[in-house]
Design a protein around this motif. Structure first.
Motif, PDB file in Angstrom:
ATOM      1  N   MET B  58      39.683  43.142  39.940  1.00 41.21           N
ATOM      2  CA  MET B  58      40.635  43.816  39.065  1.00 41.21           C
ATOM      3  C   MET B  58      40.262  45.249  38.829  1.00 41.21           C
ATOM      4  SD  MET B  58      42.762  41.669  38.802  1.00 41.21           S
ATOM      5  CE  MET B  58      42.599  40.142  39.641  1.00 41.21           C
ATOM      6  N   THR B  59      39.027  45.436  38.514  1.00 38.90           N
ATOM      7  CA  THR B  59      38.682  46.792  38.136  1.00 38.90           C
ATOM      8  C   THR B  59      38.756  47.733  39.310  1.00 38.90           C
ATOM      9  OG1 THR B  59      36.366  46.351  38.554  1.00 38.90           O
ATOM     10  CG2 THR B  59      37.172  45.992  36.320  1.00 38.90           C
ATOM     11  N   LYS B  60      38.509  47.249  40.427  1.00 36.09           N
ATOM     12  CA  LYS B  60      38.615  48.148  41.559  1.00 36.09           C
ATOM     13  C   LYS B  60      40.064  48.326  41.990  1.00 36.09           C
ATOM     14  CE  LYS B  60      34.229  48.770  42.286  1.00 36.09           C
ATOM     15  NZ  LYS B  60      33.489  47.973  41.381  1.00 36.09           N
ATOM     16  N   CYS B  61      40.917  47.624  41.283  1.00 32.49           N
ATOM     17  CA  CYS B  61      42.334  47.765  41.598  1.00 32.49           C
ATOM     18  C   CYS B  61      42.589  47.501  43.047  1.00 32.49           C
ATOM     19  CB  CYS B  61      42.835  49.158  41.257  1.00 32.49           C
ATOM     20  SG  CYS B  61      42.539  49.579  39.573  1.00 32.49           S
ATOM     21  N   CYS B  62      41.905  46.545  43.496  1.00 28.81           N
ATOM     22  CA  CYS B  62      42.062  46.283  44.918  1.00 28.81           C
ATOM     23  C   CYS B  62      43.101  45.225  45.158  1.00 28.81           C
ATOM     24  CB  CYS B  62      40.721  45.863  45.506  1.00 28.81           C
ATOM     25  SG  CYS B  62      39.684  47.290  45.751  1.00 28.81           S
ATOM     26  N   LEU B  63      44.106  45.295  44.384  1.00 26.86           N
ATOM     27  CA  LEU B  63      45.179  44.362  44.652  1.00 26.86           C
ATOM     28  C   LEU B  63      45.846  44.655  45.972  1.00 26.86           C
ATOM     29  CD1 LEU B  63      46.756  43.919  41.187  1.00 26.86           C
ATOM     30  CD2 LEU B  63      45.526  42.276  42.558  1.00 26.86           C
ATOM     31  N   ARG B  64      45.534  45.810  46.441  1.00 30.96           N
ATOM     32  CA  ARG B  64      46.186  46.128  47.702  1.00 30.96           C
ATOM     33  C   ARG B  64      45.660  45.243  48.795  1.00 30.96           C
ATOM     34  NH1 ARG B  64      44.286  51.463  48.058  1.00 30.96           N
ATOM     35  NH2 ARG B  64      46.429  51.894  47.532  1.00 30.96           N
ATOM     36  N   PHE B  65      44.516  44.740  48.589  1.00 25.61           N
ATOM     37  CA  PHE B  65      44.084  43.759  49.562  1.00 25.61           C
ATOM     38  C   PHE B  65      43.762  42.478  48.843  1.00 25.61           C
ATOM     39  CE2 PHE B  65      41.413  47.131  48.557  1.00 25.61           C
ATOM     40  CZ  PHE B  65      40.104  46.742  48.437  1.00 25.61           C
ATOM     41  N   PRO B  66      44.781  41.831  48.493  1.00 35.16           N
ATOM     42  CA  PRO B  66      44.607  40.586  47.746  1.00 35.16           C
ATOM     43  C   PRO B  66      44.190  39.468  48.667  1.00 35.16           C
ATOM     44  CG  PRO B  66      46.912  40.990  48.120  1.00 35.16           C
ATOM     45  CD  PRO B  66      46.170  42.112  48.789  1.00 35.16           C
ATOM     46  N   HIS B  67      43.071  39.690  49.209  1.00 34.91           N
ATOM     47  CA  HIS B  67      42.627  38.704  50.189  1.00 34.91           C
ATOM     48  C   HIS B  67      41.375  38.036  49.713  1.00 34.91           C
ATOM     49  CE1 HIS B  67      45.173  41.393  52.362  1.00 34.91           C
ATOM     50  NE2 HIS B  67      44.414  42.357  51.958  1.00 34.91           N
ATOM     51  N   MET B  68      40.893  37.237  50.552  1.00 32.19           N
ATOM     52  CA  MET B  68      39.615  36.631  50.229  1.00 32.19           C
ATOM     53  C   MET B  68      38.583  37.726  50.089  1.00 32.19           C
ATOM     54  SD  MET B  68      40.128  33.399  50.233  1.00 32.19           S
ATOM     55  CE  MET B  68      38.794  32.370  50.804  1.00 32.19           C
ATOM     56  N   ILE B  69      37.696  37.506  49.225  1.00 36.17           N
ATOM     57  CA  ILE B  69      36.669  38.510  49.034  1.00 36.17           C
ATOM     58  C   ILE B  69      35.521  38.200  49.971  1.00 36.17           C
ATOM     59  CG2 ILE B  69      35.047  39.474  47.418  1.00 36.17           C
ATOM     60  CD1 ILE B  69      36.988  38.710  45.232  1.00 36.17           C
ATOM     61  N   TRP B  70      35.181  39.174  50.733  1.00 27.33           N
ATOM     62  CA  TRP B  70      34.076  38.985  51.633  1.00 27.33           C
ATOM     63  C   TRP B  70      32.816  39.537  50.995  1.00 27.33           C
ATOM     64  CZ3 TRP B  70      34.810  36.509  56.239  1.00 27.33           C
ATOM     65  CH2 TRP B  70      36.145  36.287  56.590  1.00 27.33           C
ATOM     66  N   VAL B  71      31.900  38.723  50.856  1.00 26.24           N
ATOM     67  CA  VAL B  71      30.659  39.204  50.285  1.00 26.24           C
ATOM     68  C   VAL B  71      29.723  39.526  51.430  1.00 26.24           C
ATOM     69  CG1 VAL B  71      28.740  38.675  48.796  1.00 26.24           C
ATOM     70  CG2 VAL B  71      31.002  37.778  48.286  1.00 26.24           C
ATOM     71  N   ILE B  72      29.475  40.774  51.558  1.00 25.88           N
ATOM     72  CA  ILE B  72      28.643  41.181  52.689  1.00 25.88           C
ATOM     73  C   ILE B  72      27.346  41.737  52.178  1.00 25.88           C
ATOM     74  CG2 ILE B  72      28.593  42.541  54.770  1.00 25.88           C
ATOM     75  CD1 ILE B  72      30.964  40.811  54.696  1.00 25.88           C
ATOM     76  N   ALA B  73      26.339  41.420  52.855  1.00 27.62           N
ATOM     77  CA  ALA B  73      25.074  42.041  52.490  1.00 27.62           C
ATOM     78  C   ALA B  73      24.429  42.555  53.754  1.00 27.62           C
ATOM     79  CB  ALA B  73      24.164  41.026  51.819  1.00 27.62           C
ATOM     80  N   ASP B  74      24.078  43.774  53.734  1.00 22.82           N
ATOM     81  CA  ASP B  74      23.423  44.286  54.918  1.00 22.82           C
ATOM     82  C   ASP B  74      22.376  45.314  54.559  1.00 22.82           C
ATOM     83  OD1 ASP B  74      24.516  45.862  58.008  1.00 22.82           O
ATOM     84  OD2 ASP B  74      22.657  44.862  57.398  1.00 22.82           O
ATOM     85  N   PRO B  75      21.269  44.858  54.153  1.00 20.96           N
ATOM     86  CA  PRO B  75      20.218  45.816  53.828  1.00 20.96           C
ATOM     87  C   PRO B  75      19.606  46.440  55.058  1.00 20.96           C
ATOM     88  CG  PRO B  75      19.450  43.567  53.486  1.00 20.96           C
ATOM     89  CD  PRO B  75      20.874  43.480  53.886  1.00 20.96           C
ATOM     90  N   GLU B  76      19.990  45.958  56.200  1.00 20.41           N
ATOM     91  CA  GLU B  76      19.374  46.499  57.408  1.00 20.41           C
ATOM     92  C   GLU B  76      20.229  47.535  58.102  1.00 20.41           C
ATOM     93  OE1 GLU B  76      18.661  43.047  59.779  1.00 20.41           O
ATOM     94  OE2 GLU B  76      18.188  41.924  57.951  1.00 20.41           O
ATOM     95  N   ALA B  77      21.283  47.925  57.493  1.00 14.48           N
ATOM     96  CA  ALA B  77      22.149  48.908  58.139  1.00 14.48           C
ATOM     97  C   ALA B  77      21.408  50.222  58.308  1.00 14.48           C
ATOM     98  CB  ALA B  77      23.405  49.126  57.314  1.00 14.48           C
TER      99      ALA B  77
END
Lengths: 476, 491
Positions: B58-77
């Motif tokens: 909500m706070t990110k107002c990302c309703l534009r992508f009302p999709h599944m939330i992908w939780v990504i973690a990549d500390p190795e980038a």
């Protein structure tokens, strides 16, 4: 009416034999056409008719040698061709003056008043009265409003007339009507928005980076300049400065609507997210009474003074003092917007002042005519507002004016001379000039931006190549 | 919930076995995010996680992508810092024969073939490519820190130009200035075509006269709210962000949003900024909320108005006070509702039918209509909010729009589905987000047109579904990876 036309034709008949050949011929030709004169005539006939009357007076007065010096440009009329009469109306060609009857009649009347030629005055006033109408075309309107001023001048009732007009206007004035009027005007014409955009641009640039802004607004546009400035402040940077807006109001008409305006401005500033403070300084008779304390200027704020149509309301003698007072506020920028007309240097010469006044308001009325729709109520109201100004400039004596406010306009070059005493000019940046140009593009064609030559300051708004509004920015 | 715990939630290592094969890096395909974690059915999450997810969404107002939330973690980038010169350089690769410049070495090599010069095309390295993220060289910039790096080279270039570069491109009509040529082009296409509508119903083609009118309009003075019927949304099609219902009470609450609305066309760096917020700076999301809101607007965001309005409506919002949207969304939601959030399934199917309202967030927030909905209950639970969102989403009929729009929001880092740092919301962008303002502008206009013509919408929807749109948790769009039944799992 028939009687009067008969009277005129009689007079012209009577007068014609005494003239030279050329005149005689033309009079004869005119006389024939005059027999069929009715009150409402095609314009060209009208102007011929008026020319006859004018000529008649000219010819009769030419015999009065003591008046000759007033009629320098016209003594030649008796001996030269008719075309010189036309030149009195400002046109050199007989064929081009079809629509200039008002201008000529008015000027003749002004001259008559200046000469105190009462019979001529009466006659011309009467003629103007017959031909003029505030609901007609440009000429008729100009005739109507200037006739009023001429009448007041002739009868020395200018002050009273002005007061009456003001009272009438105040009665019908309210926030809604004022708002509607000015917003509509700004929508169809850049007359005021030109100054707004240029001044706002200069102010924003001068006050860039300052955390506390104080803008002193002395203008006649009911704060319509500030919403766009507020929006710019809100969107320009991440850090929005605090804005204190002090509006100086002298006219009663404006005073009554300031409460509403202040509410709207405060609300809008909240909407924009700009920390905002709005003060109104009223109760002054004229700007000369302004002081730093009255304005509430404090030390740590960056001051900008915005004068839009304000300096002309200062009595001529007090202008230097007011400019000096602005200087004492230590502003970062002073923006001055004024209309291009000179009623100041001509203030002791009625005829010259009249002609300048007529010229300016002719441009203004024509501009209104072309910008608004023909049946616009707002146009009518703006024209009525002009009538007060015209009466004031032409028919009210300077010393007699108890209110202390007079609208003696000056041209940009004249204002520059005054402002140079206390300030140095600041040029408008390219960005601001571009903004102004983009603004003008949004209106009907006919408007243009003129940048003066090197030694002049500011920007001019031109309507059909005629400079009408001047804006400039100054710093201490 | 503490900030640390939030970041803990986000930094989740990919679950082995659930990783789809590393897909070829193609921007315009529904990306398979690769090493990302499919957000499991909501029932599998703890309350805290749900709250965090909800809050972020909500706070990110990302309703534009009302999709599944992908939780990504990549500390190795791999974090790459390019110099300003490099970033600003266009056509760095020069042909020695004719001096023609190319943006990529590959292109130069192909060109050299024409000169019969020896050429070598670099092969795609067989080893696994480490995800590269780029930081902004400007020290004062938010993106200078590796944790706020952007994942796309073009993106960082554009960001640098926009934020720290000189604005060389200028619009003729309105004299707005831009640093990036594509931004300027996109703006020129739409400049002057927008219409601004005031609350009082008057239409304006000029922004300045709209603003001045707005300031003095009676509608501004009104404190009363009007009912926001979903059907009435369609009347707001094609209206500029500002033009849309900047009702006073709400308007007061989101100055930063309005700021951005006013700034019209996108400075995508802002968007990226917001997106990068997703990249794991959970601790900063409170502060970043305004920015993220801003970024939405910069898109000319096409966010379901009704969803927003209802969400906002359901939070108590005394008009007179100087609320800020972020406070409303962030504080209220996160603090007071956190504990109330329960695992409630969202009726995804409903969302599908919701006609996407082409109204920007600010308009959503600002609409006077919002106020009428405001029950004074400050206690509406986050769960209820989610439900409401779903319901509103359910009335939307433009799911495909959400899909396509959502893709815009999603960081182009999604492209190859490789490792990402932080959290981001994925979608399948038909066009990549930050990197293509022009496309987004086109899409927006397309969307607008589509809004105007429901018939077309259906067509688009069909096309999109054939393209394999992702479907968000609200049921809009289709997730390529996610099994349809798992979507229903939300219900």
């Amino acid at each position: 009416m028939k009687l009067s036309s008969a009277k005129i034709s009689k007079e012209s008949k009577g007068a014609s034999p005494s003239h030279g050949g050329h005149h005689k011929n033309s009079f004869h030709s005119k006389r024939q056409s005059h027999h069929s004169i009715l009150p409402l005539q095609p314009v060209d006939q009208l102007e011929q008719w008026s020319s006859v009357a004018v000529d008649m007076y000219n010819n009769s007065s030419s015999s009065n040698n003591n008046n000759n010096h007033h009629h320098q440009p016209q003594t030649s009329h008796t001996s030269t061709s008719r075309s010189s009469d036309y030149s009195a109306g400002g046109d050199g060609e007989p064929s081009a003056v079809g629509n200039k009857w008002a201008s000529r009649l008015l000027k003749e009347c002004a001259r008559a008043i200046s000469d105190k030629d009462s019979s001529k005055i009466h006659h011309l006033l009467w003629m103007l009265n017959e031909l003029a109408s505030p609901y007609g075309d440009c000429d008729q309107k100009l005739a109507s409003y200037f006739l009023q001023a001429l009448f007041c001048k002739a009868t020395e009732s200018g002050q009273r007339c002005f007061k009456t007009l003001t009272l009438v206007a105040e009665k019908s004035h309210c926030f809604d009507s004022a708002r509607k009027l000015i917003l509509k005007f700004q929508e169809v014409s850049p007359w005021t928005t030109f100054g707004h955009v240029a001044a706002n641009g200069a102010i924003l640039e001068a006050l860039d980076g300052e955390p506390k802004l104080h803008i002193i607004d002395i203008s006649n546009t009911l704060c319509t300049q500030w919403p766009t400035l507020l929006e710019a402040l809100a969107t320009r940077n991440d850090d929005t400065p605090h804005l204190k807006l002090t509006v100086v109001v002298t006219a009663n008409i404006v005073r009554s609507v300031m409460k509403e305006i202040s509410q709207r401005m405060e609300k809008f500033a909240r909407l924009m997210g700009v920390p905002f403070e709005f003060n109104v300084v009223s109760g002054l008779n004229h700007l000369g009474q302004l002081t730093k304390e009255v304005l509430g200027v404090v030390e740590d704020e960056a001051v900008a003074v915005n004068c839009m149509g304000a300096l002309r309301r200062v009595p001529v003698e007090g202008r230097a003092a007011v400019i000096g007072m602005f200087r004492s506020l230590g502003p970062k920028v002073v923006t001055v917007v004024e209309e291009e007309a000179d009623f100041t240097s001509t203030r002791y010469d009625f005829v010259k002042c009249f002609e300048e006044c007529l010229r300016f308001y002719t441009v203004y009325f024509e501009m209104l005519e072309e910008s608004f729709t023909p049946t616009s109520n707002e146009k009518l109201m703006l024209e009525r507002e002009c009538s007060r100004g015209i009466v004031r400039v032409l028919a009210c004596d300077d010393d007699q004016d108890s209110e202390g406010e007079r609208e003696r306009r000056e041209r940009g070059s004249q204002w520059s001379e005054r402002l140079k005493e206390a300030f140095s000019s600041v040029g408008f940046s390219n960005d601001v000039v571009d903004d102004v140009k983009a603004l003008l593009k949004r209106y009907k064609p006919g408007w243009a931006l003129a940048q003066p030559y090197q030694n002049e300051t500011g920007l001019y708004l031109t309507w059909k190549e005629e400079p009408v509004v001047w804006v400039s920015a100054w710093k201490p | 919930m503490t900030e640390e715990s939030i970041s803990d939630v986000f930094v989740i290592n990919p679950i082995p076995g659930s990783n789809p094969p590393v897909a070829k890096k193609k921007r315009n395909l529904p990306g398979t995010p690769g090493k990302c974690l499919l957000f499991p059915p909501i029932s599998n999450f703890s309350e805290d996680s749900l709250i965090v997810i909800f809050v972020n969404l909500m706070t990110k107002c990302c309703l534009r992508f009302p999709h599944m939330i992908w939780v990504i973690a990549d500390p190795e980038a791999e974090v790459i810092a390019l110099s300003p010169k490099t970033l600003m350089a266009t056509n760095r690769f020069l042909c020695e024969i004719c001096g023609k410049g190319f943006q990529r070495d590959q292109n130069l090599q192909l060109h050299r073939r024409g000169h019969n010069l020896p050429w070598k095309l670099k092969q795609r390295s067989t080893k696994e490519v480490r995800k590269r993220v780029y930081v902004c060289p400007e020290k004062t910039c938010v993106h200078h820190h590796p944790s706020r790096a952007l994942g796309d080279l073009t993106g960082i270039k554009k960001h640098f130009c926009r934020k720290h570069g000189e604005k060389k491109w200028k619009c003729d009509k309105c004299s707005k200035r831009y640093a990036v040529q594509s931004d300027w082009k996109a703006h020129s296409k739409t400049c002057g075509t927008r219409e601004y509508k005031c609350d009082c119903g008057t239409l304006f083609s000029r922004r300045d006269s709209f603003i001045t009118h707005r300031a003095f309009c009676d509608a501004l003075a009104e404190e009363t709210a009007r009912v926001n019927a979903a059907s009435s949304m369609h009347s707001n099609i094609n209206h500029h962000l500002i033009g849309n219902q900047i009702g006073p009470p709400m308007a007061q609450h989101f100055p930063p949003i309005f700021k951005q609305i006013s700034s019209n066309d996108a400075t995508i760096d802002q968007t990226r900024c917001g997106l990068s917020l997703w990249m794991g700076q959970a601790s900063q999301f409170h502060d970043s909320i305004p920015k993220s809101l801003q970024e939405i607007h910069q898109f000319g965001s096409v966010i379901s108005r009704s969803i927003y309005s209802d969400l906002l409506v359901s939070t108590s919002n005394p008009p007179a006070s100087g609320y800020h949207l972020n406070w409303v969304l962030g504080n209220k939601v996160s603090s007071s509702h956190a504990e109330e959030l329960t695992s409630t399934s969202l009726p995804l199917n409903n969302v599908k039918e919701n006609g996407a309202q082409l109204v920007s967030v600010p308009s959503l927030l600002s609409t006077q209509k919002l106020h009428s909905h405001q029950p004074t209950s400050a206690n509406m639970s986050a769960t209820a909010l989610l439900q409401k969102a779903a319901q509103i989403g359910a009335t939307s009929t433009d799911t495909s729009f959400h899909g396509s729009l959502g893709t815009k929001c999603s960081n182009s880092q999604i492209q190859d589905g490789n490792k990402y740092s932080g959290l981001y919301v994925s979608n399948t962008p038909p066009t990549s987000f930050g990197s293509d303002l022009e496309n987004s502008a086109n899409d927006i206009s397309n969307l607008n047109q589509l809004q105007m013509q429901p018939a077309k919408r259906q067509r688009l929807q069909n096309e999109d579904s054939s393209g394999g749109q992702t479907r968000d948790f609200l049921g809009v769009g289709v997730l390529p990876i996610c099994h349809p039944s798992s979507i229903n799992g939300w219900t």
